[in-house]
Write a protein that holds these residues in place. Sequence first.
Motif, PDB file in Angstrom:
ATOM      1  N   TYR A  53     -72.430   6.532  -9.740  1.00  0.00           N
ATOM      2  CA  TYR A  53     -72.449   7.690 -10.628  1.00  0.00           C
ATOM      3  C   TYR A  53     -72.469   7.203 -12.073  1.00  0.00           C
ATOM      4  N   PRO A  54     -73.568   7.482 -12.820  1.00  0.00           N
ATOM      5  CA  PRO A  54     -73.673   6.989 -14.200  1.00  0.00           C
ATOM      6  C   PRO A  54     -72.479   7.344 -15.074  1.00  0.00           C
ATOM      7  N   ARG A  55     -71.902   8.515 -14.847  1.00  0.00           N
ATOM      8  CA  ARG A  55     -70.809   8.942 -15.730  1.00  0.00           C
ATOM      9  C   ARG A  55     -69.609   8.004 -15.631  1.00  0.00           C
ATOM     10  N   ASP A  56     -69.364   7.422 -14.429  1.00  0.00           N
ATOM     11  CA  ASP A  56     -68.242   6.490 -14.289  1.00  0.00           C
ATOM     12  C   ASP A  56     -68.411   5.295 -15.218  1.00  0.00           C
ATOM     13  N   ILE A  57     -69.652   4.816 -15.344  1.00  0.00           N
ATOM     14  CA  ILE A  57     -69.925   3.673 -16.216  1.00  0.00           C
ATOM     15  C   ILE A  57     -69.897   4.109 -17.678  1.00  0.00           C
ATOM     16  N   SER A 103     -64.986  -0.873 -12.354  1.00  0.00           N
ATOM     17  CA  SER A 103     -64.022  -0.940 -11.257  1.00  0.00           C
ATOM     18  C   SER A 103     -64.605  -1.533  -9.981  1.00  0.00           C
ATOM     19  N   ALA A 104     -65.919  -1.712  -9.918  1.00  0.00           N
ATOM     20  CA  ALA A 104     -66.546  -2.284  -8.721  1.00  0.00           C
ATOM     21  C   ALA A 104     -67.757  -3.111  -9.136  1.00  0.00           C
ATOM     22  N   ARG A 105     -68.071  -4.123  -8.343  1.00  0.00           N
ATOM     23  CA  ARG A 105     -69.179  -5.019  -8.690  1.00  0.00           C
ATOM     24  C   ARG A 105     -70.505  -4.269  -8.783  1.00  0.00           C
ATOM     25  N   TYR A 106     -70.686  -3.286  -7.890  1.00  0.00           N
ATOM     26  CA  TYR A 106     -71.969  -2.574  -7.889  1.00  0.00           C
ATOM     27  C   TYR A 106     -72.160  -1.702  -9.139  1.00  0.00           C
ATOM     28  N   GLN A 107     -71.093  -1.484  -9.925  1.00  0.00           N
ATOM     29  CA  GLN A 107     -71.223  -0.709 -11.165  1.00  0.00           C
ATOM     30  C   GLN A 107     -71.660  -1.562 -12.348  1.00  0.00           C
ATOM     31  N   ARG A 108     -71.767  -2.868 -12.150  1.00  0.00           N
ATOM     32  CA  ARG A 108     -72.168  -3.723 -13.267  1.00  0.00           C
ATOM     33  C   ARG A 108     -73.582  -3.373 -13.735  1.00  0.00           C
ATOM     34  N   VAL A 109     -73.735  -3.277 -15.047  1.00  0.00           N
ATOM     35  CA  VAL A 109     -75.052  -2.950 -15.588  1.00  0.00           C
ATOM     36  C   VAL A 109     -75.901  -4.213 -15.648  1.00  0.00           C
TER      37      VAL A 109
END
Length: 510
Positions: A413-417, A470-476
């Motif tokens: 979810y983009p908003r989390d980032i 908070s998670a690796r998959y959220q890394r930009v």
Amino acid sequence: MHIGNLITRHARYRPHHPAVIFGGKRLRYDAFNRRVNRLANAMQRHGVSKGQRIATLLPNCLELLEIYWAAAKTGVVVVPLSPMLLGSGLAGLLGDSDAVLLFTNSALRPVVDEARHMLPQMVDGSIVLTDGGAAGYLHYEGFTDGPETEPQDAGLVGDDVYNIMYTSGTTGLPKGIVHTHRIRANYGTLLANAFRIGPDAVVLHTGSIVFNGAFTTLMPCFYSGATYILHPQFDVEALIDTVKREKVTHMMMVPSQIVAMMASPRFEPEAMRSLQMILSLGAPLHNEHKERLNRHLPGRFYELYGLTEGFMTILDRDDALRKQGSVGVPPPFSDMRIMLEDGRIAASNEIGEIVGRGPLLMPGYFKRPDLTAQAVVDGWLYTGDLGYTDEDGYLYLVDRKKEMIDSGGVKIYPRDIEDIVVRHPLVQEVAVFGIPHEKWGETPLAAVVLKERGLIDAEALRDWINDRVSARYQRVSAVAIIDEFPRNAAGKILKRELRDAYWKEKGTRI
């Protein structure tokens, strides 16, 4: 139940109360009513009758407000169009709406001239210039020469259509959302109550009034007989000056405007204590900015989540701290559900699609019963937005279904980032969206506008973000530093244009 007699009523019972302030013009309700009547009578003399569509291609101006209320009195359906349209887009919307009259100005004549050859119904005399005459055009002042008495009774009822609001559209032709007099009357009553807008309120609007969010303060203001201040466009310094000078009590802004206001060196909270409401809508305002606003101007922040199609929730100022991060609850007479993909109603804290119904729900999309049937099922509007409710029933947005990033089967979810990126002290605004990735399908990219260029580079900011997600998959995968975001007339960031820019440049730059 219709809105056609609101201005007439205030002109009779409180004629000397300030109605509209625009630029150097200050009109009381009696004077504003006379101007509206002149235009309403001119439209009826011109042969425009109840149910026919008239369109506007205008920036904020006094004339646009007059057109709104003249349409309300005559039963004519007003179609506000964005002044950012190009010729082909204008032609498409005028054709789709079957508009018989267009109001515009000299600055936008080139766009209208470009569209005219595609519009056989737009003959000479069907286009009115608000600021001067021209060959093939009617001049507004000449067009409105006539009696200031009330126009002929149009026999209005609540189900008569008042306006058609076109969506910005993600693909193809935008959809025309129909709003009736009853719906707009409900905007007035429900939102005047929700925002505590009474007859003595002073309401400031600095964004465009051609998008639906503007009606969330416009309708309750004129329902209550309060004072409406309209600016030509958003100007943060003019906003600050007006709040101080006119003792503004209520104003609505999109998040980027709130951020710009607080970033101004002339932002002095003490001088803005007259404010009783600062309403944020159009997009989520990140918690970092909410916290700062509540520190500087406590007890004034409201947030509205809603769709032009007719469902909304409101976070009241008294709940802004207790339920921070929430967008509130539906107004009276409205219902909300969170629906799971298997058709079940979600329990508390389960993420699903936000579905709602209530007295603001559109009768449908103009001339598109097929699309209406997809959006409204058994009286419930399926919003396409994802969210969840807490144990008290307060709604929390997660993201748009269409903006969700699918990275190797994992939903991001983009908003989390974005909530993390905006915490960086040098970041003013951020927009996260998915870009193609050979292995994962999609990966997040963060487009960023900095408060000051040159103090951090894209790689360093990317590392800062990736250390905090908070998670690796959220890394930009990358950060793109840009000067400004593309926006629509409502001030919303156009993520689609950012994605298109990425595709055009093959990911090397935006």
